[in-house]
Design a protein around this motif. Structure first.
Motif, PDB file in Angstrom:
ATOM      1  N   THR A 117     108.090  -7.511  44.869  1.00 35.93           N
ATOM      2  CA  THR A 117     108.423  -7.261  46.437  1.00 35.93           C
ATOM      3  C   THR A 117     109.846  -7.644  47.030  1.00 35.93           C
ATOM      4  O   THR A 117     110.682  -7.109  47.655  1.00 35.93           O
ATOM      5  CB  THR A 117     107.503  -8.022  47.190  1.00 35.93           C
ATOM      6  N   GLN A 118     110.341  -8.842  46.444  1.00 35.04           N
ATOM      7  CA  GLN A 118     111.603  -9.313  46.574  1.00 35.04           C
ATOM      8  C   GLN A 118     112.723  -8.472  46.115  1.00 35.04           C
ATOM      9  O   GLN A 118     113.731  -7.974  46.761  1.00 35.04           O
ATOM     10  CB  GLN A 118     111.883 -10.740  46.154  1.00 35.04           C
TER      11      GLN A 118
ATOM     12  N   ASN B 218     100.199 -10.380  40.363  1.00 33.30           N
ATOM     13  CA  ASN B 218     101.062 -11.659  40.149  1.00 33.30           C
ATOM     14  C   ASN B 218     102.786 -11.213  40.439  1.00 33.30           C
ATOM     15  O   ASN B 218     103.397 -11.941  40.978  1.00 33.30           O
ATOM     16  CB  ASN B 218     101.041 -12.171  38.866  1.00 33.30           C
TER      17      ASN B 218
ATOM     18  N   ARG C 167     103.842  -8.681  42.160  1.00 35.89           N
ATOM     19  CA  ARG C 167     103.687  -7.850  43.465  1.00 35.89           C
ATOM     20  C   ARG C 167     104.365  -6.454  43.226  1.00 35.89           C
ATOM     21  O   ARG C 167     104.886  -5.995  43.921  1.00 35.89           O
ATOM     22  CB  ARG C 167     104.266  -8.579  44.613  1.00 35.89           C
TER      23      ARG C 167
ATOM     24  N   GLY D  33     113.325 -18.310  38.028  1.00 37.40           N
ATOM     25  CA  GLY D  33     111.863 -18.279  38.579  1.00 37.40           C
ATOM     26  C   GLY D  33     111.002 -17.076  38.066  1.00 37.40           C
ATOM     27  O   GLY D  33     111.064 -16.751  36.952  1.00 37.40           O
TER      28      GLY D  33
ATOM     29  N   THR E 171     116.304 -12.206  42.805  1.00 35.30           N
ATOM     30  CA  THR E 171     115.280 -12.158  43.666  1.00 35.30           C
ATOM     31  C   THR E 171     113.893 -12.838  42.918  1.00 35.30           C
ATOM     32  O   THR E 171     112.856 -12.644  43.655  1.00 35.30           O
ATOM     33  CB  THR E 171     114.670 -10.853  43.934  1.00 35.30           C
ATOM     34  N   ALA E 172     114.197 -13.502  42.010  1.00 34.11           N
ATOM     35  CA  ALA E 172     113.066 -14.219  41.562  1.00 34.11           C
ATOM     36  C   ALA E 172     112.120 -15.038  42.354  1.00 34.11           C
ATOM     37  O   ALA E 172     113.235 -15.695  43.025  1.00 34.11           O
ATOM     38  CB  ALA E 172     113.596 -14.806  39.928  1.00 34.11           C
ATOM     39  N   ARG E 173     111.096 -15.317  42.285  1.00 34.35           N
ATOM     40  CA  ARG E 173     110.311 -15.932  43.069  1.00 34.35           C
ATOM     41  C   ARG E 173     110.491 -17.462  42.436  1.00 34.35           C
ATOM     42  O   ARG E 173     110.299 -17.790  41.673  1.00 34.35           O
ATOM     43  CB  ARG E 173     108.873 -15.863  43.272  1.00 34.35           C
ATOM     44  N   GLU E 174     110.832 -18.321  43.398  1.00 35.80           N
ATOM     45  CA  GLU E 174     111.080 -20.013  43.072  1.00 35.80           C
ATOM     46  C   GLU E 174     109.972 -20.415  42.315  1.00 35.80           C
ATOM     47  O   GLU E 174     108.698 -20.419  42.799  1.00 35.80           O
ATOM     48  CB  GLU E 174     111.455 -20.527  44.440  1.00 35.80           C
ATOM     49  N   ALA E 175     110.067 -21.379  41.219  1.00 35.02           N
ATOM     50  CA  ALA E 175     109.127 -21.938  40.395  1.00 35.02           C
ATOM     51  C   ALA E 175     109.851 -23.319  40.058  1.00 35.02           C
ATOM     52  O   ALA E 175     111.095 -23.173  39.786  1.00 35.02           O
ATOM     53  CB  ALA E 175     108.776 -21.046  39.588  1.00 35.02           C
TER      54      ALA E 175
ATOM     55  N   ASN F  38     100.731 -19.420  37.772  1.00 30.04           N
ATOM     56  CA  ASN F  38     102.357 -19.606  38.274  1.00 30.04           C
ATOM     57  C   ASN F  38     102.577 -20.819  37.292  1.00 30.04           C
ATOM     58  O   ASN F  38     103.838 -21.209  37.730  1.00 30.04           O
ATOM     59  CB  ASN F  38     102.645 -19.461  39.522  1.00 30.04           C
TER      60      ASN F  38
ATOM     61  N   ASP G 178     109.517 -10.923  40.653  1.00 29.22           N
ATOM     62  CA  ASP G 178     108.851 -10.652  41.918  1.00 29.22           C
ATOM     63  C   ASP G 178     109.291  -9.295  42.379  1.00 29.22           C
ATOM     64  O   ASP G 178     110.615  -9.369  42.744  1.00 29.22           O
ATOM     65  CB  ASP G 178     108.987 -11.759  42.971  1.00 29.22           C
TER      66      ASP G 178
END
Length: 687
Positions: free
Chosen positions: A283-284, A3, A5, A278, A262-266, A190, A281
């Protein structure tokens, strides 16, 4: 791990090795198999008079497992599986709330933070909280920790509140700004966990980590399944450890900022009151943030960004992308983190030329002619695409000219002719094409994509001598218009050897500031490849029989360029040719007027060598950069060949149908390209 990544961070070599993570909690089980070798001997119990770092409660052990469970063939894997846990036991059992088995006193938390400072801890996890501030002594200790460079991952709480609990809410206090991440919990879909406190007032310093059905505390035979923000917070603590180990130049606050950025949008777009920044993450987080600055030997830099678009002309095909490490180097992002960079990735393939043969949008035209003395004539012609034409939409999205906008194509031509001579000026906009197509070296002149052109012509016997030149701007979506970035000049001799045959010669030059042979790279990007090209061609039309005609042309070009990091150490030589046969075909029926077969090779680089002086990957992270020269061929892997068959059919009502089918091999001069098949048709009527 999936989750957040984490695998991408691990593949980059990040494990957390050498990073001490302080866990201020209920102690740790030193014999826990999944934490073997991961627990520091400096682990301690700071509650006065007890000195029992291995407490009876599992909470601290489970939290530590999320951070540092070993990569050992059983159980689970911690986010920073080679980091070291400094367990700082701080819990007591004389709680004021009967529902609590353990609780924490502010005075003990003060001792815990001071111990973390002394134990050279980089990251502190605090999976604890309450509904009120912890007092001046705690705040003073927290400030000492922040000033010493510590960063804190703190759980938001499990009361489903609109705001985080304390001490997480200290993240909004300017004294601690940037050193605290408050962590909520989401599930495998998520979605924010029902129990998790939301971002609320701490939205700018809040992210969410996995906190539902977390597997931890494995001993080789059993594991525990747990839920709570207590177990999402250590995932963030582990992520901080990975960043600090992989990029040793980072401060703790910079690592915090990277995770927030770099947090993934939510949830709602941007920072919101539920998910804050978010979802965690990695990976980001392990990708460059902002622009990556690549140093050149001359002391300049090249900015590598994801929002710029550049490509090399089709003549080079995949030469840059096949550089085989020739453009591998290193660069630094906005946080001065060192990354490996392949500059070849910054150049995409050129737009496919076949789209240029789509029918032009229907246009309306107005013409004004005035006769002058001595038989001279002045002509003004304006044209514009029809606004309500369905074909206009097709034309404005034509991929051969991706810089076109959605406005109508418009142009104007002024021509003055007298006797055997003529001069003309043309100006167009929004992708209007120059009318000065002389049938000689047109494929070179068109590379300049001009929107202003001048022409002069004089006829001497059977020979027409023509000189034309043009200048062009370039524009791309979301990019500033680049003015006067390409130009051409051409001289043509057209010899009409008979009423049915003619021979044409052309020589000229191209000046392209953005890149050679139709390349596109913004001038301020550092990827521009200013180039000059000289070209020549010979061709013509010849009557083989009364109803059979040969059309042939061959062209060649010589290109030199000097970019900020890339040059041609050996001049690039290019060629193009075309051969066609046309016959009258009324005897075939179907209202057939002409039938044309053609085979051609678009412009292709035949020889040349690229050269680049770039920084080598250093052996150590802080080693001084050294530079080396890389050379590789400018020749593409394939040779594009187009074969086509076309026909024109005229009908009794004055209309005409044109059909053309084409087969393309090695599209874009790339050997691996699949063979493509194209069928085009247009119908028109004069009245």
């Amino acid at each position: 791990m999936a989750n957040i990544r984490a695998i991408n961070a691990w593949n980059a070599g990040a494990t957390g090795a050498g990073i001490n993570v302080g866990v201020i909690d209920s102690g740790i089980h030193f014999a826990q198999p999944d934490l073997a070798g991961r627990i520091s001997s400096a682990s301690v119990d700071v509650v006065p008079g007890r000195s029992t770092p291995d407490g009876p409660d599992n909470h601290g052990t489970f939290v530590s497992g999320v951070i540092a469970a070993g990569f050992n063939g059983f159980g689970t894997i911690g986010v920073a599986y080679e980091s070291t846990i400094v367990s700082i036991r701080t819990d007591v059992d004389d709680c004021t709330d009967p529902a609590d088995d353990v609780c924490f006193k502010s005075s003990d938390l003060v001792r815990a933070i001071d111990y973390a400072i002394a134990a050279n801890v980089k990251v502190v996890n605090m999976s604890l909280g309450g509904d009120s501030p912890l007092g001046g002594a705690f705040e003073a200790a927290l400030l000492r920790g922040v000033n010493a460079g510590l960063v804190f991952a703190i759980s938001s709480g499990n009361e489903a509140g609109a705001d985080p609990e304390w001490p997480g809410r200290y993240a909004v206090d300017p004294r601690f700004a940037g050193a605290i991440i408050v962590v909520g919990a989401h599930n495998s879909a998520n979605l924010m966990a029902d129990f998790s406190n939301r971002a609320g007032v701490a939205a700018a310093n809040y992210i969410s980590g996995p906190g539902v059905d977390i597997i931890t505390g494995c001993d080789g035979t059993i594991c525990y399944r747990v839920s709570g923000t207590s177990f999402s917070s250590p995932a963030v603590a582990g992520a901080l450890a990975l960043l600090l180990q992989a990029f040793p130049n980072l401060t703790g606050r910079e690592a915090v900022q990277i995770l927030l950025t770099t947090a993934r949008e939510a949830g709602d777009p941007g920072v919101d009151g539920v998910y804050g920044r978010g979802l965690l993450d990695l990976t980001q987080a392990f990708q460059p943030v902002g622009s990556t600055q690549v140093s050149t030997r001359g002391g300049q830099t090249v900015s590598v960004t994801t929002d710029r678009f550049a490509y090399t002309g089709g003549a080079f095909g995949d030469a840059l992308r096949n550089a085989r490490g020739g453009l591998d180097t290193v660069g630094h992002d906005d946080f001065n983190r060192l990354f490996r960079v392949d500059l070849a990735d910054s150049y995409g393939p050129a737009p496919r030329g076949v789209a240029n043969m789509l029918p032009q949008a229907p246009r309306q035209q107005a013409r004004l002619m005035a006769e002058g003395p001595l038989g001279s004539t002045l002509t003004l012609t304006t044209t514009a695409a029809l606004e309500d034409s369905a074909q206009d939409l097709l034309a404005t999205t034509n991929v051969i000219t991706p810089w076109l906008d959605e406005r109508r194509r418009e142009d104007m031509t002024v021509e003055f002719s007298a006797g055997r001579g003529a001069v003309a000026f043309w100006q167009g906009r929004n992708g209007a094409r120059s009318p000065f197509e002389l049938g000689a070296a047109d494929n070179f002149a068109s590379l300049a994509q001009v929107d202003r052109a001048w022409l002069g012509a004089v006829r001497v016997g059977a020979v027409t001598l023509t000189a034309d030149t043009g200048v062009g701007d370039r524009a791309m979506p979301f990019q500033a218009r680049e003015e006067d970035v390409s130009s051409y000049a051409r001289f043509v001799a057209d010899w009409e050897t008979s009423s049915t045959s003619r021979l044409r010669f052309a020589v000229g030059g191209l000046d392209e500031k953005m890149g050679p042979l139709g390349s596109y790279a913004p001038l301020d990007s550092g990827f521009a490849l200013p180039s000059t090209t000289t070209f020549g061609s010979v061709g013509g039309q010849f009557a083989l029989r009364s109803n059979l005609f040969l059309n042939a042309e061959m062209g060649w070009a010589r290109t030199d360029l000097t970019g900020r990091f890339l040059t041609l150490s050996e001049t690039a030589l290019s060629s193009t040719w075309a051969l066609g046969l046309t016959t009258f075909c009324k005897q075939l029926g179907f209202a057939c007027e002409t039938l044309t077969w053609a085979i051609s090779q678009p412009l292709r680089t035949e020889s040349g060598v690229f050269s680049a002086y770039l920084a080598d990957s250093p052996a150590g992270y802080f080693d001084e950069l050294t530079f080396s020269e890389r050379t590789f061929s400018a020749t593409p892997s394939g040779r594009q060949i187009d074969m086509s068959l076309g026909s024109v059919h005229r009908f009794g009502d004055g209309s005409a149908l044109s059909l053309r089918g084409m087969v393309t091999r090695d599209d874009q001069n790339v050997r691996a390209s699949p063979t493509t098949f194209t069928l085009m048709g247009s119908w028109g009527k004069t009245f």
